[in-house]
Write an enzyme that holds these catalytic residues in place. Structure first.
Site, PDB file in Angstrom:
ATOM      1  CD  GLN A 177      53.056 -42.116  66.171  1.00 35.42           C
ATOM      2  OE1 GLN A 177      52.571 -43.129  66.680  1.00 35.42           O
ATOM      3  NE2 GLN A 177      54.121 -41.523  66.698  1.00 35.42           N
ATOM      4  CB  CYS A 180      59.808 -36.105  69.255  1.00 38.31           C
ATOM      5  SG  CYS A 180      59.211 -37.692  68.744  1.00 38.31           S
TER       6      CYS A 180
HETATM    7  N1  PLP Z   1      57.101 -38.548  62.445  1.00 37.68           N
HETATM    8  C1  PLP Z   1      56.270 -38.828  63.463  1.00 37.68           C
HETATM    9  C2  PLP Z   1      54.800 -38.629  63.291  1.00 37.68           C
HETATM   10  C3  PLP Z   1      56.778 -39.301  64.684  1.00 37.68           C
HETATM   11  O1  PLP Z   1      55.963 -39.562  65.694  1.00 37.68           O
HETATM   12  C4  PLP Z   1      58.187 -39.463  64.808  1.00 37.68           C
HETATM   13  C5  PLP Z   1      58.780 -39.871  66.091  1.00 37.68           C
HETATM   14  O2  PLP Z   1      58.351 -39.514  67.146  1.00 37.68           O
HETATM   15  C6  PLP Z   1      58.998 -39.184  63.704  1.00 37.68           C
HETATM   16  C7  PLP Z   1      58.415 -38.733  62.536  1.00 37.68           C
HETATM   17  C8  PLP Z   1      60.476 -39.393  63.760  1.00 37.68           C
HETATM   18  O3  PLP Z   1      60.774 -40.749  63.566  1.00 37.68           O
HETATM   19  P1  PLP Z   1      62.209 -41.342  64.003  1.00 37.68           P
HETATM   20  O4  PLP Z   1      62.247 -41.334  65.485  1.00 37.68           O
HETATM   21  O5  PLP Z   1      62.200 -42.735  63.439  1.00 37.68           O
HETATM   22  O6  PLP Z   1      63.231 -40.484  63.351  1.00 37.68           O
END
Ligand code: PLP
Length: 384
Positions: free
Chosen positions: A185, A331
């Site tokens: 982020q 997520c």
């Molecule tokens: N770490 C954080 C803080 C995130 O906000 C996210 C995605 O929402 C991820 C990791 C995962 O990243 P990616 O979607 O590129 O796998």
């Protein structure tokens, strides 16, 4: 297709910048050579990747050899954690209860599989890490003969709390620990020099700053041993097998370059939208409170609505009007009961939380439309 969208979920993902798309198109068409092929069409792709790596490294203040292209934040986090265990011999992991599941579930998995121990650092009600507790834990576990991995995110994706990353880097190194930070982020949102942070590993993801989904990097500090998560060919210096996502790498790099070039105007624009939203909500009801402060990540505003507000219904009604926001972390929406982040803050607030997150593509009109819509959804008793 909806006519108008007020997209306020930029911590979940961002819209691809048209300039990023433009930079990618030649590598999806004309330059289709496999970067491992030795004829010129292949060499063209190889050259594009290596110059992208150099550009990314320069923007983050590190050597090109420290940058590995991956499929995103999740893969980078997995690789860093597994390497800390397998290659660097970490036997105890210190993390926080508000990490992204890409960190928490990975740690949980390997701790179980390899019978390692793990502990959580203390946080205050804003989610800030208690540095004294971190240091005391490092002293205690090191004394017991453990080598520790500290895995703490730079900015939280749900509430926006920022880590004192340089201080953590110093503490970790003073106690011989490995330091991994999920910078998903923050990379692409701040000018960053990874050397200053003292991290051994840092993760970033392209789709959080108007780059393509499925792209990311893992930064590995000079001299830090690490191993592959994905085995096969010798791509990425044998650390990440599989034919490179050439157009994705180009898109990631262009998105980062645009973010860095326009940081100042984009930052003030987004910060002013965040304030507009906060003040607008404060005006709507004195019972609304915030999990984000003026000091938090400027792209996120986490809002606690008063008891009796049905935030699920609010999100559905907003969706009907074309407003995209998230009831915690996007997520995990739909899979989990509630947000593990909000639960860990132990605020015991009676209401529920909605996260609004902004980008350079958000407009004042989006904010005003959302505020107007929320005002019509709040029960009259809460509207001041
Ligand atoms: N770490 C954080 C803080 C995130 O906000 C996210 C995605 O929402 C991820 C990791 C995962 O990243 P990616 O979607 O590129 O796998």
């Amino acid at each position: 297709m909806m006519n108008q969208i007020a997209y306020l979920d930029n911590a979940a993902t961002t819209q691809l910048d048209p300039k990023v798309l433009e930079s990618m198109i030649p590598y999806m068409g004309e330059y289709y050579g496999n970067p491992s092929s030795i004829y010129s069409l292949g060499r063209q792709s190889r050259l594009a990747i290596e110059s992208a790596r150099k550009q990314v490294a320069e923007m983050l203040g590190v050597k090109a050899t420290s940058i590995y292209f991956t499929s995103g934040g999740t893969e980078s986090n997995n690789t860093a954690i597994l390497s800390s265990i397998n290659e660097l011999g970490c036997t105890h992991i210190i993390t926080s209860p508000i990490e992204h599941h890409a960190v928490l579930h990975t740690i949980e998995h390997y701790c179980k599989q390899k019978q390692l121990s793990c502990s959580l650092v203390k946080l205050n009600t804003m989610g800030e890490v208690d540095l004294l507790d971190l240091e005391n834990q490092l002293i205690a576990y090191t004394k017991q003969g453990h080598k520790c991995l500290v895995s703490l995110m730079h900015a939280n994706n749900e509430i926006g709390v920022l880590l004192e990353i340089e201080a953590v880097g110093i503490i970790a190194r003073n106690h011989g620990a490995i330091f991994h930070s999920d910078c998903v982020q923050t990379i692409g949102h701040y000018p960053i020099n990874l050397i200053d942070y003292g991290v051994h590993f840092a993760s970033a993801s392209g789709h959080k700053f108007h780059g393509p989904k499925g792209t990311g990097i893992l930064y590995v500090s000079d001299g830090t041993k690490f191993g592959a998560l994905i085995h096969g060919g010798s791509q990425e210096r044998k650390k990440r097998a599989g034919t490179e996502n050439v157009h994705g790498i180009i898109g990631f790099t262009q998105a980062l370059a645009l973010a860095m070039d326009n940081f100042s105007p984009d930052h003030s624009h987004i910060k002013s939208l965040n304030k507009r939203m906060r003040f607008g909500l404060e005006k709507l009801s004195k019972d609304i409170s915030f999990n984000s402060t003026e000091m938090s990540l400027y792209t996120v505003l986490s809002v606690n609505f008063p008891a009796g507000t049905n935030t699920d219904l609010m999100l559905a009604l907003m969706d009907n009007k074309g407003i995209c926001a998230s009831g915690g972390s996007a997520c995990s929406s739909g899979e989990d009961e509630g947000s593990h982040v909000i639960t860990a803050l132990k605020k015991n607030l009676p209401g529920a939380t909605i996260r609004f997150s902004f980008s350079k593509m958000t407009s004042e009109k989006d904010i005003d439309f959302t505020l107007e819509s929320i005002s019509s959804m709040l029960s009259p008793q809460f509207v001041s």
